[in-house]
Design a protein around this motif. Structure first.
Motif, PDB file in Angstrom:
ATOM      1  N   ASN A 188       0.463  -1.360  -0.359  1.00 53.58           N
ATOM      2  CA  ASN A 188       0.274   0.037  -0.129  1.00 53.58           C
ATOM      3  C   ASN A 188       1.063   1.453   0.100  1.00 53.58           C
ATOM      4  N   LEU A 189       1.384   1.012   0.633  1.00 56.38           N
ATOM      5  CA  LEU A 189       2.477   2.381   0.934  1.00 56.38           C
ATOM      6  C   LEU A 189       3.966   2.340  -0.464  1.00 56.38           C
ATOM      7  N   LEU A 190       4.111   1.221  -0.491  1.00 57.68           N
ATOM      8  CA  LEU A 190       5.086   1.934  -2.033  1.00 57.68           C
ATOM      9  C   LEU A 190       4.211   2.271  -3.003  1.00 57.68           C
ATOM     10  N   HIS A 191       2.717   1.639  -3.568  1.00 57.34           N
ATOM     11  CA  HIS A 191       2.115   2.503  -4.571  1.00 57.34           C
ATOM     12  C   HIS A 191       1.833   4.065  -4.133  1.00 57.34           C
ATOM     13  N   ASN A 192       1.677   4.293  -2.867  1.00 63.01           N
ATOM     14  CA  ASN A 192       0.867   5.138  -2.405  1.00 63.01           C
ATOM     15  C   ASN A 192       1.785   6.553  -3.382  1.00 63.01           C
ATOM     16  N   PHE A 193       3.557   6.053  -3.055  1.00 63.66           N
ATOM     17  CA  PHE A 193       4.734   6.823  -2.810  1.00 63.66           C
ATOM     18  C   PHE A 193       4.826   7.681  -4.061  1.00 63.66           C
ATOM     19  N   ALA A 194       4.097   6.303  -5.360  1.00 65.81           N
ATOM     20  CA  ALA A 194       4.350   7.067  -6.771  1.00 65.81           C
ATOM     21  C   ALA A 194       3.787   7.438  -7.415  1.00 65.81           C
ATOM     22  N   VAL A 195       2.582   6.989  -6.307  1.00 66.39           N
ATOM     23  CA  VAL A 195       0.742   8.040  -6.793  1.00 66.39           C
ATOM     24  C   VAL A 195       1.426   8.903  -6.449  1.00 66.39           C
ATOM     25  N   ILE A 196       2.382   9.176  -5.538  1.00 60.96           N
ATOM     26  CA  ILE A 196       2.199  10.763  -5.019  1.00 60.96           C
ATOM     27  C   ILE A 196       2.960  11.785  -5.803  1.00 60.96           C
ATOM     28  N   GLU A 197       4.144  10.816  -5.983  1.00 65.26           N
ATOM     29  CA  GLU A 197       5.733  11.504  -6.598  1.00 65.26           C
ATOM     30  C   GLU A 197       5.254  11.803  -8.100  1.00 65.26           C
ATOM     31  N   GLY A 198       4.153  10.921  -8.572  1.00 64.09           N
ATOM     32  CA  GLY A 198       3.802  11.336 -10.241  1.00 64.09           C
ATOM     33  C   GLY A 198       2.240  12.598  -9.696  1.00 64.09           C
ATOM     34  N   PHE A 199       2.098  12.716  -9.283  1.00 63.66           N
ATOM     35  CA  PHE A 199       0.921  13.760  -9.014  1.00 63.66           C
ATOM     36  C   PHE A 199       1.983  15.065  -8.473  1.00 63.66           C
ATOM     37  N   THR A 200       3.208  15.580  -7.594  1.00 62.79           N
ATOM     38  CA  THR A 200       3.779  16.355  -7.873  1.00 62.79           C
ATOM     39  C   THR A 200       5.040  16.697  -8.209  1.00 62.79           C
ATOM     40  N   GLY A 201       5.843  15.422  -9.031  1.00 61.61           N
ATOM     41  CA  GLY A 201       6.995  15.604  -9.830  1.00 61.61           C
ATOM     42  C   GLY A 201       8.304  15.632  -8.622  1.00 61.61           C
ATOM     43  N   TYR A 202       7.838  15.253  -7.220  1.00 66.81           N
ATOM     44  CA  TYR A 202       8.894  15.295  -6.783  1.00 66.81           C
ATOM     45  C   TYR A 202       9.878  14.182  -7.112  1.00 66.81           C
ATOM     46  N   THR A 203      11.627  15.074  -7.200  1.00 73.75           N
ATOM     47  CA  THR A 203      13.119  14.578  -7.503  1.00 73.75           C
ATOM     48  C   THR A 203      13.626  14.574  -5.853  1.00 73.75           C
ATOM     49  N   PRO A 204      15.249  13.659  -6.471  1.00 65.37           N
ATOM     50  CA  PRO A 204      16.144  13.832  -5.009  1.00 65.37           C
ATOM     51  C   PRO A 204      16.288  15.385  -4.926  1.00 65.37           C
ATOM     52  N   GLU A 205      16.399  16.142  -6.213  1.00 63.18           N
ATOM     53  CA  GLU A 205      16.444  17.624  -5.262  1.00 63.18           C
ATOM     54  C   GLU A 205      15.221  18.033  -4.285  1.00 63.18           C
ATOM     55  N   THR A 206      14.694  17.662  -4.134  1.00 63.38           N
ATOM     56  CA  THR A 206      13.118  18.269  -3.695  1.00 63.38           C
ATOM     57  C   THR A 206      14.165  18.042  -2.271  1.00 63.38           C
ATOM     58  N   ARG A 207      13.498  19.730  -1.651  1.00 70.00           N
ATOM     59  CA  ARG A 207      13.778  20.114  -0.165  1.00 70.00           C
ATOM     60  C   ARG A 207      12.138  20.281   0.277  1.00 70.00           C
ATOM     61  N   SER A 208      12.350  19.323   1.201  1.00 70.51           N
ATOM     62  CA  SER A 208      10.669  19.706   2.304  1.00 70.51           C
ATOM     63  C   SER A 208      11.319  20.151   4.196  1.00 70.51           C
ATOM     64  N   VAL A 209      10.021  20.603   4.400  1.00 76.46           N
ATOM     65  CA  VAL A 209       9.969  20.896   5.624  1.00 76.46           C
ATOM     66  C   VAL A 209       8.410  20.589   5.904  1.00 76.46           C
ATOM     67  N   ILE A 210       8.652  19.730   7.607  1.00 77.80           N
ATOM     68  CA  ILE A 210       6.807  19.092   7.890  1.00 77.80           C
ATOM     69  C   ILE A 210       7.221  19.422   8.794  1.00 77.80           C
ATOM     70  N   TRP A 211       6.079  19.864  10.129  1.00 78.78           N
ATOM     71  CA  TRP A 211       5.915  19.689  10.718  1.00 78.78           C
ATOM     72  C   TRP A 211       4.270  19.326  11.138  1.00 78.78           C
ATOM     73  N   LEU A 212       3.552  18.547  11.137  1.00 83.78           N
ATOM     74  CA  LEU A 212       2.139  18.027  10.636  1.00 83.78           C
ATOM     75  C   LEU A 212       3.303  16.547  11.496  1.00 83.78           C
ATOM     76  N   PRO A 213       1.275  16.185  12.424  1.00 82.39           N
ATOM     77  CA  PRO A 213       2.163  14.656  13.189  1.00 82.39           C
ATOM     78  C   PRO A 213       2.689  13.721  12.411  1.00 82.39           C
TER      79      PRO A 213
END
Length: 972
Positions: A188-213
């Motif tokens: 489930n997780l690996l498929h959803n990761f691929a879905v998110i990456e496909g939607f957003t276009g994330y790459t290894p050069e992406t930089r993220s800031v997260i405060w969510l629980p």
């Protein structure tokens, strides 16, 4: 090397990352949302996961469940992957309450029957007290994962997890007595990761800031696990730090040039309403490419307000990424197009209530924001929940989903799993589908618009609340309420979801019910138990709440009848709000701890009560004149979110810790003030007199003002960080060492000083004394070469982490345990509070204090007669009036007629200062040093002049380079 995207499990995914790029930093944790507390590389995370997993495997835990009871941080991530590596089902949960039972945690334990509780050492030390309040935890085996040595990793065996292997249980319930644990597999997780990456276009050069629980799907999967899948860096910090000061989120995005970040709709609203113009002006959001907005209906008003407010900071409205998802589908179901404005539609509100989507008439304008489209590997359809037939486009129905991201069901609940995860179309028999319980429609282009919730879940400010829990709390709050006669739901008012409780009164209380008394009892109980405000309380006659023939409450029908005015009301109480709270009373303006201490003892209680009332009124938007000091704050409608805002406001004024539990329990305002006073002034008078505090605000010295100005030019610059390390041989008691450092900080006010702006000028404010954090890093299990490298990185993290002059602290310490009998104490401070001489004072005092702290004795050091703020004040006062005029007149006369000086430079300077430097080492023969000493002893030479002249002599003789810039450290 294999492709990480082809991994069969998260275990294989991390192993591949660690093998390919072991030294790449995966996560950085920001303490308080501002200071880099630590980093972890792929290699380090793999090592820690194998060590934790080996310990769990040695206990025979494979196939069992383990509670993860951690505050946000890197140790939580290590424990999570330790479970994956061990074949143990992780159960992320909030840390338990310290002073009262935790119904939510009790329900989780009862539901999934875990055998282990993984936690920090601090929480483990409190486990006996925690179990006394939450006895369900007493039957678990507790393990502090940070105590597991890394060399245990050698004993790890691969659990050979597959796609259908259960990874963790995601509990969607906020506080229900019958929670549901969603079973999420590695596949489930690996498929959803691929879905998110496909939607957003994330790459290894992406930089993220997260405060969510990190315990919920968006923070855990989108914030922590997605970066591992794509291979990009993520900065993480606690949601508490965000709530206390929302500006920290956008400041971190600006500081780290993050390209992806986001949260629920309310997070953007908080930033719009809470950030000052000068805070916005300091931001650079031009690199923010994906600003995701999900987890609750995305509001058109919020998108516009945020875009307008932060456009001057470089934010582009096209960065908004609207999305929709739920835990039962792992995380994301639909997403909008990156770099395009989210789709909006103006529809007729009245028609929409009937399930029909019509273009808006001028008088019925209602804007909906689309949540994007489904991924090709998934399917989203809209179904009539009554007929189970697919709806036509532009018709409202229930959102159904199918695809590899749909989870395996609810843990131990076969009937609920079949009902929610096993839906089939009535006519075609297609299925199975996941019934989301959400209402929406698809337009002709496949865009999903979520219009409401079919299920009764209440979502307020991004938090889920189950109505049956709120109803149970409400009925128990007052004897005049009829059991089984309550309905809780939310209504949209002013662009915000508001909680409403409708309740039948007991027959004997119908005539004489005091509506405000009952409403106050309901508000206090619900706020204390669920952390949410009740906006409206409607009391109705017995039988007034609509129910089915089987006795089930019809909450949607009750909501409709209340809005239509058709309920048999006994009375109604609506929480009063004002646009802006009344101006603070003059006695509370600028009130600080020092101001309280300077006041007469008999006046302190009234002053502090007034301050609490004023700050609470500002946070809640109520008139302070109507606040009764003999009632608890929760009676005013204080919920957990606003309690964090109030906590931050009070702590900023008082410089003292305000326990969140004191704000959310039944403590009256006057007693709360008394408790705070007792805590603030509990220290013996002789201890407080050792260092005279500066009352109120003090000016900066001229040197401090220069540094403050440079920091304003380049906020967060580390050019003026001072750091050093002490190598300590022999056994070290970390507790005694920390207490010694705390005493140094207590003695020297400048080490607990922050620098703010008041009336356009910088001022220094002394914080109250408190505990000092001394994080410990155990490197003893590493190989010597790895150990030195890790120690160097840890020391550099202390040296290079930026300081915030306004919020502090400006002094930090970390203890690195290298091996038995050898430690490294790393100390850092900003130049505005110390220099090289200060470091010497600090070390000498610590050397004197440590033996005393170790023996449990009082400080042997004498009280300080003066503080740095006293010197700054004297310096300013010494250059006023006639004194400064006399000196200025002297120099005006001496410089009269002098032509401007030609100041050639040795080379062109860059437009932006780089602060780069180097060390040039050479040896000086003894005969040359004789000449230097003679020069230093020459007649008329001051030590400083002699030093400069000697240095020029040595530089000219030994450097051999015309353009070299050399600095030195000289000791006597």
């Amino acid at each position: 090397m294999s492709n990480p995207h082809a991994a069969a499990s998260l275990v294989e995914l991390l192993r591949l990352r660690a093998e390919a790029d072991p030294d790449r930093i995966a996560y950085t944790f920001l303490q308080g949302g501002e200071v880099e507390e630590g980093h972890v590389t792929y290699g380090e995370l793999d090592l820690r996961a194998r060590a934790v997993a080996a310990r769990l495997q040695a206990l025979g835990a494979r196939g069992t469940r383990a509670l993860l009871l951690y505050p946000p941080g890197l140790e939580y991530i290590a424990a999570l992957f330790g479970c994956f590596y061990a074949g143990v089902v992780a159960v992320p949960a909030y840390p338990p309450r310290r002073n009262k039972p935790d119904p939510r945690l009790q329900s989780i334990v009862a539901d999934c029957a875990p055998t282990l509780a993984l936690a920090t050492r601090e929480l483990l030390d409190e486990s006996e007290r925690l179990c006394a309040h939450t006895p369900e935890l007493s039957g678990l085996r507790w393990i502090a994962t940070e105590d597991v040595p890394s060399d245990e990793a050698e004993a790890w065996t691969d659990p050979e997890a597959r796609g259908d292997t259960l990874a963790f249980l995601q509990y969607t319930s906020g506080s229900t007595a019958a929670p549901k644990g969603v079973m999420v597999s590695h596949g489930n997780l690996l498929h959803n990761f691929a879905v998110i990456e496909g939607f957003t276009g994330y790459t290894p050069e992406t930089r993220s800031v997260i405060w969510l629980p990190p315990y919920h799907d968006m923070g855990l999967i989108g914030g922590i696990l997605q970066p591992l899948f794509t291979g990009y860096w993520a900065a993480l910090f606690s949601p508490v730090a965000f709530i206390q000061r929302p500006a920290r989120w956008l400041e971190a995005i600006s500081r780290y040039r993050a390209t992806s970040s986001g949260g629920p709709n309310f997070a953007y609203e908080l930033c719009v309403h809470s950030m000052r113009p000068e805070e916005r002006a300091a931001l650079d959001l031009s690199h923010w490419e994906i600003a995701f907005n999900g987890a609750e209906p995305v509001r058109s008003e919020t998108l516009r307000a945020f875009s307008e407010a932060f456009a001057p900071s470089g934010f582009r409205a096209r960065a908004f990424f609207a999305c929709y998802g739920l835990a039962e589908a792992t995380l994301m179901v639909t997403g909008s197009q990156p770099a395009e404005l989210p789709v909006e539609r103006a529809v007729d509100a009245e028609a929409l209530g009937e399930g029909v989507v019509l273009e808006a008439a001028p008088e019925g304008r209602y804007r909906l924001v689309g949540s994007g489209r489904s991924a090709p590997s998934q399917r989203v359809i809209i179904v009539d929940p009554a007929t189970l037939r697919e709806c036509a486009p532009d018709r409202v129905g229930e959102v159904w989903v199918s695809g590899p991201s749909v989870a395996q069901g609810y843990w131990g609940l076969a009937e609920a799993t079949a009902e929610t995860f096993g839906a089939f179309m009535a006519e075609t028999g297609e299925g199975p589908f996941l019934r989301t319980g959400d209402l929406g429609f698809l337009d002709g282009e496949g865009e999903l618009f979520v219009t409401g919730r079919l299920k009764d879940l209440i979502v307020i400010r991004g938090r889920n609340h189950y109505p049956q829990d709120i109803e149970a709390t409400a009925v128990g709050s007052h004897a005049g309420l009829r059991p089984g006669g309550g309905a809780a739901f939310s209504v949209d008012e002013g662009g915000e979801e508001r909680l409403v409780v409708v309740h039948e009164v007991a027959r004997q209380a119908t005539a004489g019910a005091d509506v405000e008394e009952v409403a106050g009892a309901i508000r206090r109980a619900v706020a204390a138990e669920h952390g949410v405000q009740v906006h409206t309380v409607a009391l109705v006659r017995p039988g007034g709440v609509p129910k089915t023939s089987s006795g089930k409450v019809q909450r949607r029908a009750c909501r409709a009848r209340l809005l239509a005015g058709d309920l048999p009301l006994v009375g109604q109480s609506v929480r009063a709000e004002v646009e802006t709270a009344a101006a603070p009373h003059p006695v509370t303006v600028g009130l600080t701890r020092e101001g309280l201490e300077a006041a007469e003892v008999g006046e302190r209680q009234a002053l502090l009560e007034a301050l609490v009332v004023e700050r609470a009124a500002q946070v809640l938007g109520v008139d302070p004149a109507g606040v009764d000091r003999e009632q608890p704050l929760v009676g005013l409608g204080l919920d957990s979110l606003r309690a964090m805002e109030l906590k931050g406001a009070l702590e900023a004024s008082l410089g003292a810790v305000v326990p969140i539990s004191s704000l959310l329990d039944d403590t009256r305002i006057d007693r709360l003030a008394a408790e705070l006073l007792a805590e603030m002034f509990a220290a013996p008078a002789e201890a407080r007199s050792r260092a005279r505090p500066v009352v109120g605000e003090a000016p900066l010295s001229f040197a401090q003002e220069r540094l403050w100005f440079l920091d304003r030019l380049r906020p967060g610059s580390t050019a003026y960080n001072l750091a050093g390390a002490l190598r300590i041989r022999g056994a070290v008691d970390a507790g005694a060492l920390r207490r010694g450092l705390e005493e140094v900080v207590r003695r020297h006010e400048v080490l607990r000083t922050v620098f703010a702006e008041a009336a356009g000028r910088p001022v220094q404010r002394v914080r109250a004394t408190g505990s000092l954090r001394l994080p410990e890093v155990d490197l003893s299990r590493l190989e010597p070469q790895q150990r030195e490298s890790a120690a160097r990185r840890a020391a550099e993290a202390v040296a290079r982490a930026p300081f915030d002059l306004e919020t502090g602290p400006l002094f930090r310490a970390r203890l690195l345990r290298l091996h038995a009998g050898e430690q490294l104490l790393v100390l850092g401070m900003h130049h505005i509070v110390g220099d090289g001489g200060s470091a010497g004072v600090l070390i000498r005092e610590l050397a004197a204090l440590y033996p005393a702290m170790l023996a449990g004795e009082a400080s042997p050091l004498p009280p300080l007669p003066t503080q740095y703020a006293d010197w700054a004040l004297r310096q300013r006062e010494g250059l006023r009036g006639e004194v400064v005029e006399e000196q200025l007149a002297y120099w005006r006369e001496r410089l009269r007629g002098v032509a401007p000086l030609a100041m050639p430079t040795d080379r062109a300077r860059p437009p932006v200062q780089s602060f780069r430097g180097a060390t040039h080492r050479f040896e000086v023969p003894a005969e040359d040093m004789d000449g230097v000493r003679a020069l230093a002893r020459s007649e008329g030479a001051t030590p400083f002049m002699a030093l400069l002249a000697a240095w020029d002599l040595l530089l000219a003789r030994y450097s051999g380079e015309d353009d070299v810039a050399v600095g030195t450290t000289v000791s006597s």
